[in-house]
Design a protein around this motif. Structure first.
Motif, mmCIF file in Angstrom:
data_model
loop_
_atom_site.group_PDB
_atom_site.id
_atom_site.type_symbol
_atom_site.label_atom_id
_atom_site.label_comp_id
_atom_site.label_asym_id
_atom_site.label_seq_id
_atom_site.Cartn_x
_atom_site.Cartn_y
_atom_site.Cartn_z
ATOM 1 N N LYS A 114 -1.947 8.841 12.906
ATOM 2 C CA LYS A 114 -3.232 8.297 12.459
ATOM 3 C C LYS A 114 -3.726 8.996 11.193
ATOM 4 C CE LYS A 114 -6.727 5.530 13.041
ATOM 5 N NZ LYS A 114 -6.551 4.066 12.972
ATOM 6 N N THR A 115 -3.667 10.328 11.178
ATOM 7 C CA THR A 115 -4.179 11.049 10.002
ATOM 8 C C THR A 115 -3.299 10.825 8.777
ATOM 9 O OG1 THR A 115 -3.026 13.068 10.734
ATOM 10 C CG2 THR A 115 -5.342 12.824 11.372
ATOM 11 N N LEU A 116 -1.987 10.683 8.972
ATOM 12 C CA LEU A 116 -1.116 10.410 7.835
ATOM 13 C C LEU A 116 -1.422 9.029 7.261
ATOM 14 C CD1 LEU A 116 1.194 11.126 5.951
ATOM 15 C CD2 LEU A 116 2.795 10.271 7.669
ATOM 16 N N ALA A 117 -1.636 8.044 8.132
ATOM 17 C CA ALA A 117 -1.988 6.706 7.652
ATOM 18 C C ALA A 117 -3.297 6.728 6.873
ATOM 19 C CB ALA A 117 -2.088 5.744 8.833
ATOM 20 N N THR A 118 -4.278 7.469 7.378
ATOM 21 C CA THR A 118 -5.569 7.588 6.682
ATOM 22 C C THR A 118 -5.391 8.239 5.316
ATOM 23 O OG1 THR A 118 -6.732 7.764 8.800
ATOM 24 C CG2 THR A 118 -7.886 8.540 6.837
ATOM 25 N N LEU A 119 -4.564 9.277 5.255
ATOM 26 C CA LEU A 119 -4.289 9.957 3.986
ATOM 27 C C LEU A 119 -3.673 8.992 2.980
ATOM 28 C CD1 LEU A 119 -3.879 12.550 2.237
ATOM 29 C CD2 LEU A 119 -1.684 12.821 3.412
ATOM 30 N N LEU A 120 -2.688 8.200 3.416
ATOM 31 C CA LEU A 120 -2.021 7.268 2.510
ATOM 32 C C LEU A 120 -2.975 6.166 2.052
ATOM 33 C CD1 LEU A 120 1.380 7.014 4.423
ATOM 34 C CD2 LEU A 120 0.990 8.165 2.236
ATOM 35 N N GLN A 121 -3.810 5.666 2.953
ATOM 36 C CA GLN A 121 -4.757 4.616 2.580
ATOM 37 C C GLN A 121 -5.790 5.128 1.583
ATOM 38 O OE1 GLN A 121 -5.982 3.650 6.537
ATOM 39 N NE2 GLN A 121 -4.330 2.151 6.856
ATOM 40 N N ARG A 122 -6.269 6.354 1.783
ATOM 41 C CA ARG A 122 -7.219 6.941 0.826
ATOM 42 C C ARG A 122 -6.557 7.143 -0.524
ATOM 43 N NH1 ARG A 122 -10.256 11.600 4.521
ATOM 44 N NH2 ARG A 122 -11.530 10.169 5.763
ATOM 45 N N ASN A 123 -5.321 7.580 -0.510
ATOM 46 C CA ASN A 123 -4.571 7.764 -1.749
ATOM 47 C C ASN A 123 -4.438 6.432 -2.487
ATOM 48 O OD1 ASN A 123 -1.257 9.118 -2.548
ATOM 49 N ND2 ASN A 123 -3.099 9.001 -3.760
ATOM 50 N N HIS A 124 -4.182 5.364 -1.733
ATOM 51 C CA HIS A 124 -4.051 4.031 -2.322
ATOM 52 C C HIS A 124 -5.373 3.576 -2.937
ATOM 53 C CE1 HIS A 124 -3.226 -0.213 -2.814
ATOM 54 N NE2 HIS A 124 -4.214 -0.491 -1.988
ATOM 55 N N ARG A 125 -6.471 3.767 -2.205
ATOM 56 C CA ARG A 125 -7.772 3.339 -2.718
ATOM 57 C C ARG A 125 -8.151 4.123 -3.974
ATOM 58 N NH1 ARG A 125 -9.089 2.915 2.892
ATOM 59 N NH2 ARG A 125 -10.002 5.013 2.900
ATOM 60 N N THR A 161 0.837 -1.203 0.000
ATOM 61 C CA THR A 161 0.000 0.000 0.000
ATOM 62 C C THR A 161 0.869 1.250 0.000
ATOM 63 O OG1 THR A 161 -1.844 -1.076 1.129
ATOM 64 C CG2 THR A 161 -1.707 1.310 1.324
ATOM 65 N N LEU A 162 1.894 1.260 0.827
ATOM 66 C CA LEU A 162 2.778 2.420 0.928
ATOM 67 C C LEU A 162 3.555 2.633 -0.367
ATOM 68 C CD1 LEU A 162 3.987 1.687 4.554
ATOM 69 C CD2 LEU A 162 2.673 3.697 3.849
ATOM 70 N N LEU A 163 4.009 1.547 -0.980
ATOM 71 C CA LEU A 163 4.713 1.681 -2.255
ATOM 72 C C LEU A 163 3.806 2.276 -3.322
ATOM 73 C CD1 LEU A 163 6.814 -1.606 -2.700
ATOM 74 C CD2 LEU A 163 7.594 0.621 -1.921
ATOM 75 N N SER A 164 2.532 1.893 -3.322
ATOM 76 C CA SER A 164 1.602 2.415 -4.331
ATOM 77 C C SER A 164 1.387 3.910 -4.187
ATOM 78 C CB SER A 164 0.260 1.686 -4.230
ATOM 79 O OG SER A 164 -0.462 2.100 -3.088
ATOM 80 N N CYS A 165 1.665 4.447 -3.002
ATOM 81 C CA CYS A 165 1.543 5.891 -2.761
ATOM 82 C C CYS A 165 2.853 6.626 -2.985
ATOM 83 C CB CYS A 165 1.053 6.150 -1.339
ATOM 84 S SG CYS A 165 -0.523 5.409 -0.941
ATOM 85 N N ALA A 166 3.879 5.906 -3.484
ATOM 86 C CA ALA A 166 5.198 6.481 -3.791
ATOM 87 C C ALA A 166 6.061 6.698 -2.559
ATOM 88 C CB ALA A 166 5.074 7.776 -4.580
ATOM 89 N N VAL A 167 5.766 6.004 -1.450
ATOM 90 C CA VAL A 167 6.685 6.017 -0.310
ATOM 91 C C VAL A 167 7.919 5.222 -0.706
ATOM 92 C CG1 VAL A 167 7.030 5.317 2.095
ATOM 93 C CG2 VAL A 167 4.805 6.193 1.350
ATOM 94 N N ALA A 168 9.103 5.725 -0.417
ATOM 95 C CA ALA A 168 10.346 5.034 -0.753
ATOM 96 C C ALA A 168 10.384 3.670 -0.061
ATOM 97 C CB ALA A 168 11.546 5.874 -0.331
ATOM 98 N N ALA A 180 -0.280 -3.159 12.385
ATOM 99 C CA ALA A 180 -0.689 -3.475 13.760
ATOM 100 C C ALA A 180 -1.675 -2.470 14.342
ATOM 101 C CB ALA A 180 0.547 -3.563 14.652
ATOM 102 N N THR A 181 -1.454 -1.178 14.084
ATOM 103 C CA THR A 181 -2.265 -0.146 14.749
ATOM 104 C C THR A 181 -2.973 0.789 13.780
ATOM 105 O OG1 THR A 181 -0.424 1.442 14.873
ATOM 106 C CG2 THR A 181 -0.611 -0.169 16.659
ATOM 107 N N GLY A 182 -2.654 0.686 12.479
ATOM 108 C CA GLY A 182 -3.243 1.623 11.514
ATOM 109 C C GLY A 182 -2.653 3.007 11.610
ATOM 110 N N GLU A 183 -1.442 3.125 12.167
ATOM 111 C CA GLU A 183 -0.783 4.419 12.309
ATOM 112 C C GLU A 183 0.545 4.418 11.564
ATOM 113 O OE1 GLU A 183 -0.391 5.360 16.431
ATOM 114 O OE2 GLU A 183 -2.515 5.829 16.661
ATOM 115 N N ALA A 184 0.901 5.575 11.026
ATOM 116 C CA ALA A 184 2.150 5.729 10.278
ATOM 117 C C ALA A 184 3.264 6.153 11.231
ATOM 118 C CB ALA A 184 1.983 6.745 9.153
ATOM 119 N N ARG A 185 3.754 5.203 11.983
ATOM 120 C CA ARG A 185 4.821 5.472 12.956
ATOM 121 C C ARG A 185 6.114 4.790 12.517
ATOM 122 N NH1 ARG A 185 3.465 7.853 17.658
ATOM 123 N NH2 ARG A 185 1.260 7.882 18.270
ATOM 124 N N ALA A 186 7.209 5.537 12.572
ATOM 125 C CA ALA A 186 8.525 4.992 12.265
ATOM 126 C C ALA A 186 9.570 5.973 12.747
ATOM 127 C CB ALA A 186 8.672 4.745 10.763
#
Length: 352
Positions: free
Chosen positions: A337-348, A114-121, A134-140
């Motif tokens: 949380k909001t960043l993860a939601t943004l990336l998932q919407r972008n993927h969909r 999913t992240l690759l489809s949004c152009a995340v390296a 695990a949590t639906g959050e973009a943490r790293a």
């Protein structure tokens, strides 16, 4: 040819060492997972590169040759170069596949895809995938998060800077409206006084809100403006736009910024900007003592993952963001949380 083995607890860390020491031209020979002397899991990556350094190669560069009298030879050379490019592209895919396969389960691998489809390296996608699954959050560890403005607790002086046409004035209008509606006294300053129309847009917002707007044309006038606005709990500073092609404009603004003594310096990068241009903009901004990264125009991109790549490259904390030109409805706050939601919407959106 130089051959070395790089070791690290995680595969992507070992690959990062390869890129740092050998550069993007490095060839990965093999990867192995094992244990060190103390029994800790460890990845070992064996890589190779040409022995000549980049600087030496530059010294040996010759003037451009005249058109060849052997077109057949030129054709074979071009074919060989295209073959090498395919090999390099294949190595990139191998690295991506290796990172994907090193994840623990299928859920993490789906998050990685999913992240690759949004152009995340790929390396950042590998870091983010476990938490996303695990949590639906973009943490790293590659991402940092800003602190919300709290002018009700302490006076805030906030400078917003960035490329021309990126949406700085709209972002300032959003912030001003948001806090003004909470009953907090807000004042505006603009250093964008030389460009035709530079003040008009912000003046219109100030008039609607009924708040002060001051134009700073000389650094010497900053003390007087600060005195006039000392009762404001939030002082927002709009600035002249610049780009990597117009660095003089960026440097010229240093003295007035310093005179206004902002407590926060926020860089607004519009998400409709090409990722490479965004990276170049970050390089220009490296000496501006920035404190926050504000992604703007998130509704105008199909590759929201570039925001992750920009944030990881710059090390700037992600902060406020905008989704359009409507004030104040289309301003938001980025957190895991909001960043993860943004990336998932972008993927969909891309999937459909």
């Amino acid at each position: 040819m130089q051959i070395r083995t790089f070791s690290a607890p995680k595969l992507h860390l070992a690959l990062s060492k390869v890129r740092k020491e050998f550069g993007p031209e490095a060839m990965i020979l093999d990867r192995n997972r094992g244990h060190d002397d103390e029994g800790n899991a460890i990845w070992q990556v064996r890589a190779a590169r040409d022995g000549e350094s980049g600087s030496q190669a530059k010294k040996e560069m010759k003037p451009a040759a005249q058109p060849s009298a052997h077109p057949d030879l030129d054709h074979r050379l071009q074919h060989s170069m295209q073959h090498l490019e395919r090999i390099v592209s294949g190595l990139g895919r191998m690295e991506t596949d290796t990172l994907r396969n090193s994840l623990h389960d299928e859920n993490e691998r789906r998050a990685f895809d999913t992240l690759l489809s949004c152009a995340v390296a790929p390396t950042h996608a590998h870091d983010l995938a476990p938490a996303m699954a695990a949590t639906g959050e973009a943490r790293a560890r590659c991402l940092r998060w800003g602190k919300r403005l709290q002018p009700q607790k302490q006076r805030e002086t906030v400078l917003v800077t960035g490329p021309c046409g990126g949406g700085k004035t709209t972002m300032i209008a959003n912030l001003a409206t948001h806090f003004h509606m909470q009953g907090i006294e807000v004042a505006l300053v603009s250093t964008d006084t030389e460009r035709m129309g530079g003040l008009e847009g912000l003046a219109a917002y100030a008039s609607v809100l009924g708040i002060e707007l001051h134009a700073l044309r000389r650094s010497e006038d900053a003390a007087g403006i600060l005195q006039k606005t000392e009762s404001a709990r939030l002082l927002l500073i709009d600035s002249e736009g610049w780009s990597q092609a117009n660095r003089k404009s960026c440097r010229r603004q240093g003295p007035p910024w310093q005179a206004l003594a902002p407590t926060r310096r926020m860089l607004l990068l519009p998400a409709n900007l090409d990722e490479a241009d965004g990276m170049a903009t970050l390089e220009v901004a490296a000496g501006l003592y920035l404190t926050d990264l504000l992604p703007g125009k998130l509704d105008e991109t199909a590759t929201a993952g570039k925001v992750v790549n920009w944030a990881a490259r710059s090390g700037l904390p992600l902060s406020y963001c905008s989704f359009g030109s409507s004030v104040p409805d289309q301003m938001g706050w980025l957190n895991p949380k909001t960043l993860a939601t943004l990336l998932q919407r972008n993927h969909r959106k891309e999937s459909t």
